[in-house]
Design a protein around this motif. Sequence first.
Motif, PDB file in Angstrom:
ATOM      1  N   THR A 153      -1.856 -18.610   8.393  1.00 38.32           N
ATOM      2  CA  THR A 153      -1.113 -17.058   8.681  1.00 38.32           C
ATOM      3  C   THR A 153      -1.157 -15.564   8.471  1.00 38.32           C
ATOM      4  O   THR A 153      -1.093 -15.372   9.567  1.00 38.32           O
ATOM      5  N   VAL A 154      -2.612 -15.708   7.787  1.00 38.02           N
ATOM      6  CA  VAL A 154      -3.586 -14.565   7.992  1.00 38.02           C
ATOM      7  C   VAL A 154      -4.305 -14.404   8.828  1.00 38.02           C
ATOM      8  O   VAL A 154      -4.882 -13.880   9.589  1.00 38.02           O
ATOM      9  N   MET A 155      -5.862 -15.553   8.937  1.00 34.80           N
ATOM     10  CA  MET A 155      -6.831 -16.074   9.430  1.00 34.80           C
ATOM     11  C   MET A 155      -6.714 -16.416  11.257  1.00 34.80           C
ATOM     12  O   MET A 155      -7.583 -14.832  11.561  1.00 34.80           O
ATOM     13  N   THR A 189      -9.204  -2.352   6.358  1.00 37.28           N
ATOM     14  CA  THR A 189      -8.316  -2.145   5.970  1.00 37.28           C
ATOM     15  C   THR A 189      -7.409  -2.336   4.650  1.00 37.28           C
ATOM     16  O   THR A 189      -7.597  -3.966   4.636  1.00 37.28           O
ATOM     17  N   ILE A 190      -7.167  -2.262   3.374  1.00 34.77           N
ATOM     18  CA  ILE A 190      -6.925  -3.164   2.951  1.00 34.77           C
ATOM     19  C   ILE A 190      -5.232  -3.511   2.255  1.00 34.77           C
ATOM     20  O   ILE A 190      -3.816  -2.012   2.838  1.00 34.77           O
ATOM     21  N   TYR A 191      -5.107  -4.043   2.377  1.00 31.70           N
ATOM     22  CA  TYR A 191      -3.721  -4.929   2.033  1.00 31.70           C
ATOM     23  C   TYR A 191      -3.629  -5.953   0.254  1.00 31.70           C
ATOM     24  O   TYR A 191      -4.838  -6.270   0.075  1.00 31.70           O
ATOM     25  N   SER A 192      -2.338  -5.402  -0.649  1.00 38.95           N
ATOM     26  CA  SER A 192      -2.387  -5.920  -1.177  1.00 38.95           C
ATOM     27  C   SER A 192      -1.104  -6.410  -1.652  1.00 38.95           C
ATOM     28  O   SER A 192       0.036  -5.834  -1.277  1.00 38.95           O
ATOM     29  N   VAL A 193      -1.215  -7.543  -2.540  1.00 39.15           N
ATOM     30  CA  VAL A 193      -0.447  -8.219  -2.551  1.00 39.15           C
ATOM     31  C   VAL A 193       0.239  -7.784  -4.559  1.00 39.15           C
ATOM     32  O   VAL A 193      -0.649  -8.697  -5.265  1.00 39.15           O
ATOM     33  N   GLY A 245      -4.821   2.130   5.897  1.00 38.75           N
ATOM     34  CA  GLY A 245      -3.693   2.603   7.113  1.00 38.75           C
ATOM     35  C   GLY A 245      -2.808   0.839   6.682  1.00 38.75           C
ATOM     36  O   GLY A 245      -2.622   0.358   8.047  1.00 38.75           O
ATOM     37  N   GLY A 246      -3.118  -0.246   5.899  1.00 39.95           N
ATOM     38  CA  GLY A 246      -2.363  -0.928   5.243  1.00 39.95           C
ATOM     39  C   GLY A 246      -1.497  -1.116   4.641  1.00 39.95           C
ATOM     40  O   GLY A 246      -0.540   0.055   4.374  1.00 39.95           O
ATOM     41  N   ALA A 247      -1.379  -2.204   3.490  1.00 37.84           N
ATOM     42  CA  ALA A 247       0.353  -1.945   2.754  1.00 37.84           C
ATOM     43  C   ALA A 247      -0.118  -2.411   1.461  1.00 37.84           C
ATOM     44  O   ALA A 247      -0.413  -3.452   1.827  1.00 37.84           O
ATOM     45  N   HIS A 248       1.119  -2.343   0.940  1.00 36.03           N
ATOM     46  CA  HIS A 248       1.302  -2.743  -0.582  1.00 36.03           C
ATOM     47  C   HIS A 248       2.742  -3.992  -0.478  1.00 36.03           C
ATOM     48  O   HIS A 248       3.216  -2.763  -0.561  1.00 36.03           O
ATOM     49  N   LEU A 249       2.553  -5.422  -1.074  1.00 42.52           N
ATOM     50  CA  LEU A 249       4.220  -5.876  -1.468  1.00 42.52           C
ATOM     51  C   LEU A 249       4.068  -5.908  -2.882  1.00 42.52           C
ATOM     52  O   LEU A 249       3.566  -7.176  -2.906  1.00 42.52           O
ATOM     53  N   PRO A 250       4.805  -5.348  -3.321  1.00 44.30           N
ATOM     54  CA  PRO A 250       4.426  -5.690  -5.152  1.00 44.30           C
ATOM     55  C   PRO A 250       5.520  -7.176  -5.022  1.00 44.30           C
ATOM     56  O   PRO A 250       6.429  -7.359  -3.942  1.00 44.30           O
ATOM     57  N   THR A 251       5.966  -8.300  -6.141  1.00 45.62           N
ATOM     58  CA  THR A 251       6.251  -9.737  -5.415  1.00 45.62           C
ATOM     59  C   THR A 251       6.882  -9.327  -7.478  1.00 45.62           C
ATOM     60  O   THR A 251       7.951 -10.251  -7.271  1.00 45.62           O
ATOM     61  N   PHE A 252       7.416  -8.442  -7.472  1.00 46.36           N
ATOM     62  CA  PHE A 252       7.788  -8.523  -9.253  1.00 46.36           C
ATOM     63  C   PHE A 252       9.582  -9.044  -8.636  1.00 46.36           C
ATOM     64  O   PHE A 252      10.500  -9.593  -9.628  1.00 46.36           O
ATOM     65  N   SER A 300       8.502 -13.648  -3.050  1.00 45.51           N
ATOM     66  CA  SER A 300       7.586 -14.045  -3.969  1.00 45.51           C
ATOM     67  C   SER A 300       6.194 -14.029  -3.567  1.00 45.51           C
ATOM     68  O   SER A 300       5.856 -13.058  -2.683  1.00 45.51           O
ATOM     69  N   ILE A 301       4.997 -14.642  -4.007  1.00 44.01           N
ATOM     70  CA  ILE A 301       4.250 -13.867  -3.187  1.00 44.01           C
ATOM     71  C   ILE A 301       3.984 -14.847  -2.391  1.00 44.01           C
ATOM     72  O   ILE A 301       3.273 -13.760  -0.922  1.00 44.01           O
ATOM     73  N   GLU A 302       4.061 -16.031  -2.044  1.00 41.58           N
ATOM     74  CA  GLU A 302       4.075 -16.660  -0.320  1.00 41.58           C
ATOM     75  C   GLU A 302       4.659 -15.467   0.512  1.00 41.58           C
ATOM     76  O   GLU A 302       3.814 -15.643   1.348  1.00 41.58           O
ATOM     77  N   ARG A 303       6.191 -15.184   0.079  1.00 48.61           N
ATOM     78  CA  ARG A 303       6.298 -14.561   1.329  1.00 48.61           C
ATOM     79  C   ARG A 303       5.844 -12.761   1.602  1.00 48.61           C
ATOM     80  O   ARG A 303       5.621 -12.713   2.751  1.00 48.61           O
ATOM     81  N   ALA A 304       4.804 -12.405   0.348  1.00 49.61           N
ATOM     82  CA  ALA A 304       4.142 -11.238   0.979  1.00 49.61           C
ATOM     83  C   ALA A 304       2.789 -11.831   1.387  1.00 49.61           C
ATOM     84  O   ALA A 304       3.049 -10.721   2.434  1.00 49.61           O
ATOM     85  N   ILE A 305       2.470 -12.962   0.746  1.00 54.55           N
ATOM     86  CA  ILE A 305       1.348 -13.259   1.598  1.00 54.55           C
ATOM     87  C   ILE A 305       1.495 -13.717   3.431  1.00 54.55           C
ATOM     88  O   ILE A 305       0.827 -12.719   4.654  1.00 54.55           O
ATOM     89  N   ASP A 306       2.542 -13.933   3.365  1.00 52.39           N
ATOM     90  CA  ASP A 306       3.447 -14.561   4.804  1.00 52.39           C
ATOM     91  C   ASP A 306       3.954 -13.056   5.762  1.00 52.39           C
ATOM     92  O   ASP A 306       3.271 -12.546   7.416  1.00 52.39           O
ATOM     93  N   GLU A 307       3.894 -12.128   4.990  1.00 53.86           N
ATOM     94  CA  GLU A 307       4.587 -11.035   5.937  1.00 53.86           C
ATOM     95  C   GLU A 307       3.232  -9.841   5.915  1.00 53.86           C
ATOM     96  O   GLU A 307       3.489  -9.681   7.166  1.00 53.86           O
ATOM     97  N   ILE A 308       2.401  -9.903   5.234  1.00 59.02           N
ATOM     98  CA  ILE A 308       0.820  -9.916   5.729  1.00 59.02           C
ATOM     99  C   ILE A 308       0.733  -9.881   7.175  1.00 59.02           C
ATOM    100  O   ILE A 308      -0.006  -9.739   8.009  1.00 59.02           O
ATOM    101  N   GLY A 309       0.731 -11.717   6.838  1.00 58.32           N
ATOM    102  CA  GLY A 309      -0.061 -12.194   8.055  1.00 58.32           C
ATOM    103  C   GLY A 309       0.378 -11.253   9.771  1.00 58.32           C
ATOM    104  O   GLY A 309      -0.174 -11.216  10.257  1.00 58.32           O
TER     105      GLY A 309
END
Length: 384
Positions: free
Chosen positions: A129-131, A231-235, A313-320, A324-333
């Motif tokens: 999804t990301v690479m 560019t920094i993205y974080s989960v 210029g990236g984004a931070h997605l909390p998972t609380f 979910s962690i999987e959904r956050a990674i999918d959104e970033i991709g």
Amino acid sequence: MARIAGSLITLLLLLALPVVFAWGQSPSGPLPPKPGVEVQLPPKDAQAKVKVRVALVNTPVTVRDGRGDMVHDLEARDFHIADNGVAQQITHFDLGGDPISMVILIETSSRIAPLLPEVCKTGILFTQTVMGPTGEAAVVGFNDSVDKLQDFTSNSDLIENTIAHLGQGTSGSKLYDAMAVGVEMLSGRPQANADKPGRRRVLMILSEATDAGSEAKLGEVLRQAQLANVTIYSVGLSTTRAELQAKPKDTRPQITPPGTYPMPPLPGTVQTPTSEENRYGNIDLMAAAVWVVQNIHAKVKDHALEVAATATGGAHLPTFKDRSIERAIDEIGGELHSQYTISYTPTGSDAAGYHEIKVNVLRHDAKKLKVRARPGYYLATPES
């Protein structure tokens, strides 16, 4: 007359001899000034000509409409970009196509141990999804130490296998040190310019927003990330969620064998705190990001991951709560492969200090669009 001319020539030769001799026998160190004579300094104009410069500025630009959907039909002529108020010429423009070079930073501390099995299943999301098919990635784990687990590779199996076998570490979290390592690793990946294609440099972080024991300061890391066009993205991993997922421990003394009497609810059951939901509330992240970069030695207590993402210029997605962690990674991709990449070589604005980047869309419906880009970068003086 000939005698006078000859005498003048002889005199000139005699005067030149000490100079030639002195030149041939130059002293090993600087000559001390004569008493009462001031030491001559370079002219101020000459000193002022020593300036810092940046060769290339790359900024990811995310454009969404009123519904939050990505806008994909813009071209280079639809953007206006300014550096410290000076209009710049776009030298490279792309929509989601430039290949990605990514460093994946994963916290492996014991504090998020209950979440580690979920994290270990995310390898295929990063590769697929990301690479994407043309990307490459490296994996770094961190707790009390920072460990390079996998160098850059486009081999999906190696990346997935590395993430699948992450081991639990100590209770520390050297987040900023790990970020510094990731930025340094990405600094060597080729960038796109007007003459040749390159790679987008992405730092992906799976971690709490807490740093413990790092030597690096967040502001220092973000300055380097901005100059290196990272560019920094974080989960955001939640220790509260980790506690909720952990198996409850019965610490009461067992007077009777288990199961003899119905057991009441355990005292001290962890409750869902409202503070966790609201921790990413009403703060001016853009102003905070600029302040952190300008004041590199200041400490950042809260919102470190959000600030880092905003500054680059990236984004931070909390998972609380409901992500979910999987959904956050999918959104970033999805965002990475649907955003614009704009590059320019700064002209007319090479002064040291903070440089503000402004990106505007020049279209009839621009007021309805939400544009997100990095706020700027900092050029330090050579002395600093």
